[in-house]
Motif scaffolding. Structure first.
Motif, mmCIF file in Angstrom:
data_model
loop_
_atom_site.group_PDB
_atom_site.id
_atom_site.type_symbol
_atom_site.label_atom_id
_atom_site.label_comp_id
_atom_site.label_asym_id
_atom_site.label_seq_id
_atom_site.Cartn_x
_atom_site.Cartn_y
_atom_site.Cartn_z
ATOM 1 N N ALA A 76 0.850 -1.186 0.000
ATOM 2 C CA ALA A 76 0.000 0.000 0.000
ATOM 3 C C ALA A 76 0.882 1.231 0.000
ATOM 4 N N GLY A 77 0.349 2.300 -0.548
ATOM 5 C CA GLY A 77 1.122 3.531 -0.544
ATOM 6 C C GLY A 77 0.374 4.657 -1.202
ATOM 7 N N ASN A 78 1.100 5.753 -1.396
ATOM 8 C CA ASN A 78 0.493 6.913 -2.011
ATOM 9 C C ASN A 78 1.450 7.543 -3.006
ATOM 10 N N LEU A 82 7.317 15.124 -4.906
ATOM 11 C CA LEU A 82 8.497 15.319 -4.065
ATOM 12 C C LEU A 82 9.539 15.994 -4.944
ATOM 13 N N ASN A 83 9.869 17.222 -4.603
ATOM 14 C CA ASN A 83 10.807 18.011 -5.406
ATOM 15 C C ASN A 83 10.363 18.088 -6.869
ATOM 16 N N GLY A 84 9.047 18.236 -7.077
ATOM 17 C CA GLY A 84 8.496 18.399 -8.408
ATOM 18 C C GLY A 84 8.334 17.119 -9.214
ATOM 19 N N GLU A 85 8.710 15.975 -8.647
ATOM 20 C CA GLU A 85 8.602 14.679 -9.328
ATOM 21 C C GLU A 85 7.574 13.812 -8.616
ATOM 22 N N ARG A 86 6.919 12.932 -9.373
ATOM 23 C CA ARG A 86 5.980 11.995 -8.753
ATOM 24 C C ARG A 86 6.759 10.921 -8.004
ATOM 25 N N PHE A 87 6.371 10.701 -6.752
ATOM 26 C CA PHE A 87 7.052 9.749 -5.885
ATOM 27 C C PHE A 87 6.014 8.798 -5.302
ATOM 28 N N ALA A 88 6.283 7.500 -5.392
ATOM 29 C CA ALA A 88 5.391 6.486 -4.826
ATOM 30 C C ALA A 88 5.938 6.053 -3.466
ATOM 31 N N HIS A 89 5.336 6.545 -2.408
ATOM 32 C CA HIS A 89 5.706 6.142 -1.052
ATOM 33 C C HIS A 89 5.093 4.765 -0.823
ATOM 34 N N THR A 90 5.946 3.753 -0.738
ATOM 35 C CA THR A 90 5.503 2.365 -0.843
ATOM 36 C C THR A 90 5.886 1.556 0.397
ATOM 37 N N HIS A 91 4.912 0.895 0.993
ATOM 38 C CA HIS A 91 5.171 -0.046 2.086
ATOM 39 C C HIS A 91 4.669 -1.415 1.650
ATOM 40 N N ALA A 92 5.351 -2.459 2.119
ATOM 41 C CA ALA A 92 4.973 -3.806 1.692
ATOM 42 C C ALA A 92 5.211 -4.822 2.797
ATOM 43 N N ASP A 98 7.933 -20.338 3.828
ATOM 44 C CA ASP A 98 7.441 -20.913 5.085
ATOM 45 C C ASP A 98 6.406 -20.021 5.764
ATOM 46 N N GLY A 99 6.059 -18.900 5.136
ATOM 47 C CA GLY A 99 5.060 -17.996 5.691
ATOM 48 C C GLY A 99 5.636 -16.878 6.529
ATOM 49 N N GLU A 100 6.932 -16.930 6.812
ATOM 50 C CA GLU A 100 7.560 -15.840 7.565
ATOM 51 C C GLU A 100 7.423 -14.551 6.761
ATOM 52 N N ALA A 101 7.096 -13.467 7.442
ATOM 53 C CA ALA A 101 6.892 -12.190 6.766
ATOM 54 C C ALA A 101 7.939 -11.177 7.190
ATOM 55 N N VAL A 102 8.300 -10.341 6.237
ATOM 56 C CA VAL A 102 9.144 -9.176 6.496
ATOM 57 C C VAL A 102 8.400 -7.984 5.913
ATOM 58 N N ALA A 103 8.589 -6.832 6.528
ATOM 59 C CA ALA A 103 7.814 -5.676 6.081
ATOM 60 C C ALA A 103 8.599 -4.402 6.299
ATOM 61 N N GLY A 104 8.210 -3.377 5.570
ATOM 62 C CA GLY A 104 8.819 -2.071 5.745
ATOM 63 C C GLY A 104 8.568 -1.181 4.552
ATOM 64 N N HIS A 105 9.322 -0.100 4.510
ATOM 65 C CA HIS A 105 9.277 0.840 3.393
ATOM 66 C C HIS A 105 9.980 0.157 2.222
ATOM 67 N N LEU A 106 9.264 -0.070 1.134
ATOM 68 C CA LEU A 106 9.835 -0.770 -0.017
ATOM 69 C C LEU A 106 10.594 0.228 -0.882
ATOM 70 N N ASN A 107 11.921 0.141 -0.845
ATOM 71 C CA ASN A 107 12.734 1.036 -1.653
ATOM 72 C C ASN A 107 12.826 0.539 -3.088
ATOM 73 N N GLU A 108 13.126 -0.741 -3.240
ATOM 74 C CA GLU A 108 13.201 -1.314 -4.582
ATOM 75 C C GLU A 108 12.964 -2.811 -4.526
ATOM 76 N N ALA A 109 12.515 -3.355 -5.644
ATOM 77 C CA ALA A 109 12.280 -4.793 -5.761
ATOM 78 C C ALA A 109 12.127 -5.111 -7.241
ATOM 79 N N THR A 110 12.558 -6.291 -7.621
ATOM 80 C CA THR A 110 12.427 -6.720 -9.012
ATOM 81 C C THR A 110 11.122 -7.481 -9.166
ATOM 82 N N VAL A 111 10.253 -6.985 -10.028
ATOM 83 C CA VAL A 111 8.933 -7.571 -10.244
ATOM 84 C C VAL A 111 9.065 -8.961 -10.855
ATOM 85 N N TRP A 112 8.364 -9.928 -10.273
ATOM 86 C CA TRP A 112 8.121 -11.214 -10.924
ATOM 87 C C TRP A 112 6.741 -11.142 -11.565
ATOM 88 N N ALA A 113 5.762 -10.761 -10.758
ATOM 89 C CA ALA A 113 4.399 -10.520 -11.233
ATOM 90 C C ALA A 113 3.768 -9.525 -10.274
#
Length: 139
Positions: A76-78, A82-92, A98-113
């Protein structure tokens, strides 16, 4: 508390491109539809990720590198300016096999789907530096 009423002007759904950067794809969508403000949710999977944790004492982000395939259980995000550019503030929330979860501010990630829903707001939102938190927050 700083708040305002927002009116939606449009909603979009999009499929993120395999191999692209997750956050950059959302920013590209915002650019394509000229969204200077909006809210998004997304789901899918990534091949790797870098999430950030913001230390409230140090007033600094610390990266967590994840070099493994992960499910995007929730994102989720908005979108704001930011400094005149569109910025996606992204949390994931990302999950391992095994179901273990990690979470935080998503800076970057390579899309699989990935699939995203973007609701565009009529009035732009702008981020400006906040001295108390040392973050760029909505005006």
């Amino acid at each position: 508390m700083n708040y305002r009423e927002v009116d939606s002007t449009a909603e979009y759904v999009a499929r993120l491109e395999t191999g692209a950067d997750w956050r950059e794809e959302i920013e590209s969508l915002a650019d394509d539809v000229e969204a200077d403000a909006g809210w998004f949710t997304a789901i899918g999977a990534v091949q790797d990720a870098e999430i950030w944790f913001y230390d409230q004492d140090d007033l600094e982000y610390y990266p967590v590198e994840l070099d493994e395939p992960l499910e995007v259980a929730s994102c989720a995000g908005n979108v704001a300016l930011l400094n005149g550019e569109r910025f996606a503030h992204t949390h994931a929330v990302l999950s391992r096999p095994d179901g273990e979860a990690v979470a935080g501010h998503l800076n970057e990630a390579t899309v699989w789907a990935g699939e995203v829903h973007l609701r565009v707001f009529e009035e732009p939102l702008e981020r400006e530096h906040d001295e108390t938190t040392d973050l760029d927050l909505w005006l």
